[in-house]
Design a protein around this motif. Structure first.
Motif, short mmCIF file in Angstrom:
data_model
loop_
_atom_site.label_atom_id
_atom_site.label_comp_id
_atom_site.label_asym_id
_atom_site.label_seq_id
_atom_site.Cartn_x
_atom_site.Cartn_y
_atom_site.Cartn_z
N LEU A 150 0.83 -1.21 0.00
CA LEU A 150 0.00 0.00 0.00
C LEU A 150 0.86 1.26 0.00
O LEU A 150 0.59 2.22 -0.72
CB LEU A 150 -0.93 0.01 1.21
N LEU A 151 1.90 1.25 0.80
CA LEU A 151 2.74 2.44 0.90
C LEU A 151 3.65 2.61 -0.32
O LEU A 151 4.21 3.70 -0.52
CB LEU A 151 3.56 2.40 2.18
N GLU A 152 3.77 1.58 -1.13
CA GLU A 152 4.60 1.68 -2.34
C GLU A 152 4.10 2.81 -3.25
O GLU A 152 4.89 3.43 -3.95
CB GLU A 152 4.60 0.34 -3.09
N VAL A 153 2.82 3.10 -3.20
CA VAL A 153 2.23 4.20 -3.98
C VAL A 153 2.90 5.52 -3.60
O VAL A 153 3.07 6.41 -4.44
CB VAL A 153 0.71 4.28 -3.72
N LEU A 154 3.32 5.65 -2.35
CA LEU A 154 3.90 6.90 -1.84
C LEU A 154 5.43 6.91 -1.94
O LEU A 154 6.06 7.92 -1.62
CB LEU A 154 3.46 7.12 -0.40
N ARG A 155 6.01 5.84 -2.37
CA ARG A 155 7.47 5.74 -2.40
C ARG A 155 8.16 6.82 -3.23
O ARG A 155 9.24 7.29 -2.86
CB ARG A 155 7.88 4.36 -2.91
N PRO A 156 7.58 7.27 -4.34
CA PRO A 156 8.27 8.33 -5.11
C PRO A 156 8.58 9.58 -4.28
O PRO A 156 9.57 10.25 -4.54
CB PRO A 156 7.30 8.64 -6.25
N LEU A 157 7.77 9.88 -3.28
CA LEU A 157 8.06 11.03 -2.41
C LEU A 157 9.37 10.84 -1.67
O LEU A 157 10.21 11.75 -1.62
CB LEU A 157 6.94 11.24 -1.41
N ALA A 158 9.56 9.67 -1.09
CA ALA A 158 10.80 9.39 -0.37
C ALA A 158 11.97 9.29 -1.33
O ALA A 158 13.06 9.81 -1.06
CB ALA A 158 10.66 8.10 0.44
N ASP A 159 11.75 8.65 -2.48
CA ASP A 159 12.83 8.51 -3.47
C ASP A 159 13.31 9.88 -3.94
O ASP A 159 14.51 10.12 -4.07
CB ASP A 159 12.36 7.69 -4.67
N TRP A 160 12.38 10.78 -4.21
CA TRP A 160 12.72 12.13 -4.68
C TRP A 160 13.54 12.87 -3.61
O TRP A 160 14.53 13.53 -3.92
CB TRP A 160 11.44 12.88 -5.01
N THR A 161 13.13 12.74 -2.36
CA THR A 161 13.85 13.40 -1.27
C THR A 161 15.26 12.86 -1.15
O THR A 161 16.23 13.61 -1.05
CB THR A 161 13.08 13.23 0.06
N VAL A 162 15.41 11.54 -1.17
CA VAL A 162 16.73 10.92 -1.07
C VAL A 162 17.59 11.32 -2.27
O VAL A 162 18.78 11.63 -2.11
CB VAL A 162 16.61 9.39 -0.96
N PHE A 163 17.01 11.35 -3.44
CA PHE A 163 17.73 11.75 -4.65
C PHE A 163 18.36 13.13 -4.46
O PHE A 163 19.53 13.35 -4.76
CB PHE A 163 16.77 11.74 -5.84
N HIS A 164 17.59 14.06 -3.92
CA HIS A 164 18.10 15.41 -3.72
C HIS A 164 19.08 15.50 -2.54
O HIS A 164 20.04 16.26 -2.58
CB HIS A 164 16.96 16.41 -3.57
N LEU A 165 18.85 14.73 -1.52
CA LEU A 165 19.75 14.75 -0.36
C LEU A 165 21.13 14.19 -0.70
O LEU A 165 22.12 14.57 -0.08
CB LEU A 165 19.16 13.95 0.80
N THR A 166 21.17 13.30 -1.65
CA THR A 166 22.45 12.67 -1.99
C THR A 166 23.13 13.35 -3.17
O THR A 166 24.07 12.80 -3.73
CB THR A 166 22.26 11.18 -2.29
N GLY A 167 22.68 14.53 -3.53
CA GLY A 167 23.32 15.25 -4.62
C GLY A 167 22.91 14.72 -5.97
O GLY A 167 23.77 14.36 -6.77
N GLN A 168 21.62 14.61 -6.22
CA GLN A 168 21.07 14.14 -7.49
C GLN A 168 21.58 12.75 -7.85
O GLN A 168 21.98 12.48 -8.97
CB GLN A 168 21.36 15.14 -8.62
N GLY A 169 21.55 11.87 -6.86
CA GLY A 169 21.85 10.48 -7.12
C GLY A 169 23.28 10.06 -6.84
O GLY A 169 23.59 8.89 -6.89
N ARG A 170 24.15 11.02 -6.57
CA ARG A 170 25.54 10.65 -6.26
C ARG A 170 25.62 10.20 -4.79
O ARG A 170 24.90 10.71 -3.94
CB ARG A 170 26.46 11.84 -6.50
#
Length: 96
Positions: free
Chosen positions: A16-36
């Protein structure tokens, strides 16, 4: 709905929460320097705050702006209604 596994007692909740995963993924992507990969091994206080802030992100659900936690509640309640006889049309998912 038929996701099963002996290693995880929370398969349905995870699905059920997988629907919301893009929010966390987007945040992590930005926190790590656009995927680095970050230079330091751990997360800073600010990074942890940003991750926790994902729960306060605004979503559109049935034409209304809500945060992640009420959206998750509404998703689960709608699934219960759908499984209780109202059918798939009862399922409510937020727009990200």
């Amino acid at each position: 709905m038929h996701h099963a596994g002996a290693q995880n007692a929370f398969n349905l909740a995870d699905d059920l929460l997988e629907v919301l995963r893009p929010l966390a993924d987007w945040t992590v992507f930005h926190l790590t320097g656009q995927g680095r990969r970050p230079a330091e091994a751990g997360l800073t206080r600010e990074q942890r705050q940003s991750l926790a802030g994902v729960l306060l992100e605004s979503l559109l659900l049935d034409g209304t702006q809500v945060t992640v936690l009420p959206a998750a509640d509404a998703m689960v309640a709608s699934l219960v209604r759908a499984l209780s006889g109202e059918g798939a049309a009862a399922l409510r998912l937020p727009a990200l």
